[in-house]
Design an enzyme around this catalytic site. Structure first.
Site: not given
Length: 421
Positions: A212-215, A280
């Site tokens: 995943s990502n930090s959004s 994101a």
């Protein structure tokens, strides 16, 4: 303005949601503002004056004849930098609209020259009644900011529009009004359907692990907030986000992976007037997802090597559907670009290239990394607007600002496109 203490008056109407005003008082106090609470007499049936005095640190009264020597019924309204009324009952809306001055709260509003933000709360039938709507229109015409109520559980077993939004939600919108002006929420999107993606997609590796990502989803939710307050019918296709207050009246479509988001956007974009891809979205996903947790020592190669396959390009796909005539005529499509730059190109240059490749009408380019943007309260970057005949895009710099303020700037640009001749 967030760093400058404001003199905030919080008015409290006599509804069951009056208890939420306690949290609103704390929200402003913890932000460093000076708070005076003015309840109506009916509000004290739900929350006592002692509670508001303890939370605000200031005395509480309801009557114009209290502290007459200080001319309190004029002083509080005149000195206020911001007045927030939550909850505002149907009766209180009526009294405000007709200019009544029969208690301390309505008197204070009559002398106020600062922004006044009103958060209604009542049963759906009362909110939708023509008399209430006429009062709301009257107040908005005079410059009062009347927020749209949330949709949800009401008193008893009722569910519908008329629920008081979360206190943090009200406070954030009210401070945006104080910073940006009382005209930031015109009903300019009434009758428009807006579809916004928000958050970060989750691509599973096994039942436990994922990519995943930090959004945080904050910018997407802020865009939904502004759209809802401008009268739009809002759908949020929500990937993974932080715990956020839901925008008033918005419909939430929960998704996890990029493929899920792609399918949901395709479905809900068909009759949309505006589409904003603020999520994101992962560019790649694992080619295989293990049915059980991959443990160390059992299959180390599965943990040290991950084969990936490309996810659908959701933004480009929506633009292509528009070209094929599969979306509503005139739909506006807005993209986002989170860029870090590299040895050859700046984040802005990457954003300009993405705008050209994707073919969307507008793009918000963020310079991310080093603790910027993702998961933060502020955002910054550039708004890029496509121009005809291969002309370079119009570029507007967005200085570091609260994400709700950035959302206002984005929507102002979108509406300029929408209403351009």
């Amino acid at each position: 303005m967030d760093n400058v203490p404001l003199r905030v008056v919080i008015g409290v109407g006599g509804g069951i949601a009056a208890y939420k005003a306690c949290h609103l008082v704390r929200y402003f106090k913890e932000a460093g503002h000076v708070v005076h609470v003015i309840p109506t007499h009916s509000a004290l049936n739900f929350v006592g004056a002692a509670t508001f005095e303890a939370l605000s640190g200031n005395p509480v009264s309801t009557d114009v004849f209290d502290r007459v020597d200080e001319v309190q019924h004029v002083r509080l309204g005149q000195q206020a930098d911001l007045i927030v009324i939550a909850p505002a009952t149907a009766d209180l809306l009526s009294r405000l609209a007709t200019g009544r001055a029969d208690d301390l709260l309505t008197s204070s509003c009559l002398v106020a020259t600062c922004p006044v933000v009103v958060a209604p709360a009542m049963h759906t039938e009362m909110w939708e009644h023509p008399a209430t709507q006429a009062n709301v229109n009257t107040l908005r015409h005079r410059g009062t900011v009347v927020l749209e109520p949330a949709h949800g559980r009401l008193t008893g077993h009722d569910t519908g529009s008329g629920r008081l939004p979360d206190p943090e939600h009200i406070g954030s919108l009210a401070l945006a009004v104080a910073r940006c002006g009382r005209d930031i929420f015109p009903q300019s999107l009434k009758g428009k359907k807006v579809v916004i993606s928000a958050g970060g997609t989750v691509e599973p590796l096994d039942p436990v692990r994922f990519l995943s990502n930090s959004s945080s989803g904050r910018q997407g939710f802020a865009l939904a907030d502004v759209a809802a307050q401008r009268g739009a019918d809002v759908v949020i296709v929500k990937a993974h986000t932080e715990q956020l207050s839901l925008p008033s009246g918005a419909r939430i479509i929960p998704v996890k992976s990029a493929v899920d988001l792609h399918n949901a956007m395709d479905e809900h974009a068909e009759d949309a007037d505006i589409i904003i891809m603020a999520a994101a979205v992962a560019d790649y996903r694992p080619t295989q997802v293990a049915a059980s947790k991959m443990k160390k020592g059992m299959n180390d190669s599965a943990l040290t090597r991950i084969d990936l396959t490309q996810n659908p390009d959701v933004l480009a796909g929506l633009v292509n559907r528009r070209r094929r005539g599969e979306l509503k005529e005139g739909v506006i499509i807005v993209g986002f670009a989170a860029e870090t730059g590299d040895a050859e190109h700046t984040p802005l240059e990457h954003g300009v290239d993405k705008l050209s490749r994707k073919g969307c009408d507008m793009l918000m380019c963020n310079a991310v990394g080093d603790g910027k943007v993702f998961g933060q309260d502020d955002n910054e970057g550039w708004i890029l607007v496509s121009q005809p005949e291969d002309q370079p895009p119009l570029i507007s710099e967005v200085n570091a600002s609260a994400k709700i303020d950035v959302a206002i700037q984005i929507w102002d640009c979108v509406e300029t496109l929408m209403f351009a001749e």
